[in-house]
Design a protein around this motif. Structure first.
Motif, PDB file in Angstrom:
ATOM      1  N   LEU A  11       0.831  -1.203   0.000  1.00 19.87           N
ATOM      2  CA  LEU A  11       0.000   0.000   0.000  1.00 19.87           C
ATOM      3  C   LEU A  11       0.867   1.256   0.000  1.00 19.87           C
ATOM      4  O   LEU A  11       1.990   1.221   0.491  1.00 19.87           O
ATOM      5  N   PRO A  12       0.369   2.389  -0.513  1.00 16.53           N
ATOM      6  CA  PRO A  12      -0.926   2.564  -1.190  1.00 16.53           C
ATOM      7  C   PRO A  12      -0.915   1.936  -2.577  1.00 16.53           C
ATOM      8  O   PRO A  12       0.144   1.801  -3.202  1.00 16.53           O
ATOM      9  N   VAL A  13      -2.104   1.579  -3.052  1.00 14.08           N
ATOM     10  CA  VAL A  13      -2.193   0.884  -4.330  1.00 14.08           C
ATOM     11  C   VAL A  13      -3.308   1.477  -5.181  1.00 14.08           C
ATOM     12  O   VAL A  13      -4.334   1.914  -4.666  1.00 14.08           O
ATOM     13  N   HIS A  77       7.812   1.192 -11.954  1.00 14.69           N
ATOM     14  CA  HIS A  77       6.378   1.442 -11.825  1.00 14.69           C
ATOM     15  C   HIS A  77       5.837   2.060 -13.111  1.00 14.69           C
ATOM     16  O   HIS A  77       6.543   2.763 -13.830  1.00 14.69           O
ATOM     17  N   LEU A  81       3.076   9.653  -8.755  1.00 10.30           N
ATOM     18  CA  LEU A  81       2.250  10.717  -8.202  1.00 10.30           C
ATOM     19  C   LEU A  81       2.853  12.074  -8.544  1.00 10.30           C
ATOM     20  O   LEU A  81       3.991  12.161  -9.003  1.00 10.30           O
ATOM     21  N   ASP A  85       6.525  10.352  -5.995  1.00  8.54           N
ATOM     22  CA  ASP A  85       6.453   9.020  -5.401  1.00  8.54           C
ATOM     23  C   ASP A  85       5.672   8.077  -6.314  1.00  8.54           C
ATOM     24  O   ASP A  85       4.832   8.515  -7.109  1.00  8.54           O
ATOM     25  N   PRO A  87       3.088   4.857  -6.342  1.00  9.39           N
ATOM     26  CA  PRO A  87       2.238   3.932  -5.597  1.00  9.39           C
ATOM     27  C   PRO A  87       2.355   2.535  -6.200  1.00  9.39           C
ATOM     28  O   PRO A  87       2.890   2.361  -7.299  1.00  9.39           O
ATOM     29  N   SER A  88       1.836   1.543  -5.491  1.00 13.17           N
ATOM     30  CA  SER A  88       1.762   0.213  -6.092  1.00 13.17           C
ATOM     31  C   SER A  88       0.782   0.276  -7.260  1.00 13.17           C
ATOM     32  O   SER A  88      -0.294   0.858  -7.151  1.00 13.17           O
ATOM     33  N   ASP A  89       1.190  -0.286  -8.373  1.00 13.13           N
ATOM     34  CA  ASP A  89       0.336  -0.280  -9.547  1.00 13.13           C
ATOM     35  C   ASP A  89       0.404  -1.663 -10.199  1.00 13.13           C
ATOM     36  O   ASP A  89       0.792  -2.631  -9.564  1.00 13.13           O
ATOM     37  N   SER A  95      -4.361  -1.760 -13.116  1.00  8.21           N
ATOM     38  CA  SER A  95      -4.720  -0.661 -12.208  1.00  8.21           C
ATOM     39  C   SER A  95      -5.678   0.305 -12.907  1.00  8.21           C
ATOM     40  O   SER A  95      -5.448   1.509 -12.993  1.00  8.21           O
TER      41      SER A  95
END
Length: 222
Positions: A11-13, A77, A81, A85, A87-89, A95
């Motif tokens: 997380l976050p995802v 990734h 963002l 950063d 996020p989990s994707d 996603s």
């Protein structure tokens, strides 16, 4: 990870496992689709392991690494963002809850441009899971009896597939009346309220003994 988390994605995802849309751009090595194509997006599979080569992409030996790791296999990734950063994707290789989904050409399936995308999207998981289990794994036969416990996306797809396979008794068990009504529209011959009746006893009453095939849909993101 969070306590009680079923899918162990860091997380976050960015979630989203049933996608459909229009291709906006494609990498230089992509051959299967091009900008302007309408596509449905399914899970990602490596295409190289023995289950894949035997025709079972859902049994991919690298399924978890490719769909739940939160990143590409090289560690990079697909999404970032605004603050830089990541996020989990890559959840289910897509996603697709993001405004733009970045998929691989192997899990983007071209569809007709007049196909309604909001109806095409569930083909990516729920429909193929329910129908595929009935037609490919259980191999439900003509004249047989079939029961499914749970009339959600997977269960309703299983009901439809069972009728397509020629099952003459198709029983849907659910606790929500509206789902039972929809099951009848999609091919169920009987419905059982799991809230009011003992499902096993009621199925035995309907069939006289029991069913030839039964399915309990697994826990999934639906």
């Amino acid at each position: 990870m969070a306590r009680g988390q079923v899918y162990l994605v860091p997380l976050p995802v960015v979630l989203g496992h049933e996608g459909a849309g229009v291709v906006e751009a494609a990498g230089s090595a992509v051959q299967k689709v091009q900008p302007g194509d309408h596509v449905a997006i399914r899970f990602l599979a490596c295409g190289r392991c023995r289950p894949n080569l035997d025709g079972s992409s859902a049994g991919c030996a690298n399924f978890n690494a490719m769909n739940f790791a939160g990143r590409r296999q090289d560690g990079s990734h697909a999404l970032t963002l605004s603050d830089g950063d990541a996020p989990s994707d890559r959840f289910f290789g897509q996603s697709s809850f993001a405004g733009n989904a970045i998929a691989h050409e192997s899990n983007a399936v071209k569809v007709r441009k007049d196909a309604p995308l909001e109806l095409v999207a569930p083909l990516g998981c729920g429909i193929q899971t329910g129908a595929g289990t009935v037609l490919r794994a259980l191999k439900v036969t003509a004249g047989s009896s079939f029961a499914v416990t749970g009339a959600g996306a997977v269960g309703l797809s299983a009901v439809t597939a069972a009728r397509v396979a020629g099952a003459t008794t198709v029983i849907a068990v659910d606790m929500v009346p509206s789902r039972s009504e929809l099951a009848l529209e999609l091919g169920a011959t009987h419905t059982v309220s799991g809230k009011e009746l003992d499902a096993v006893s009621e199925i035995q009453r309907i069939t006289g003994e029991g069913v030839d095939f039964a399915l309990e849909p697994p826990a999934c993101p639906h």
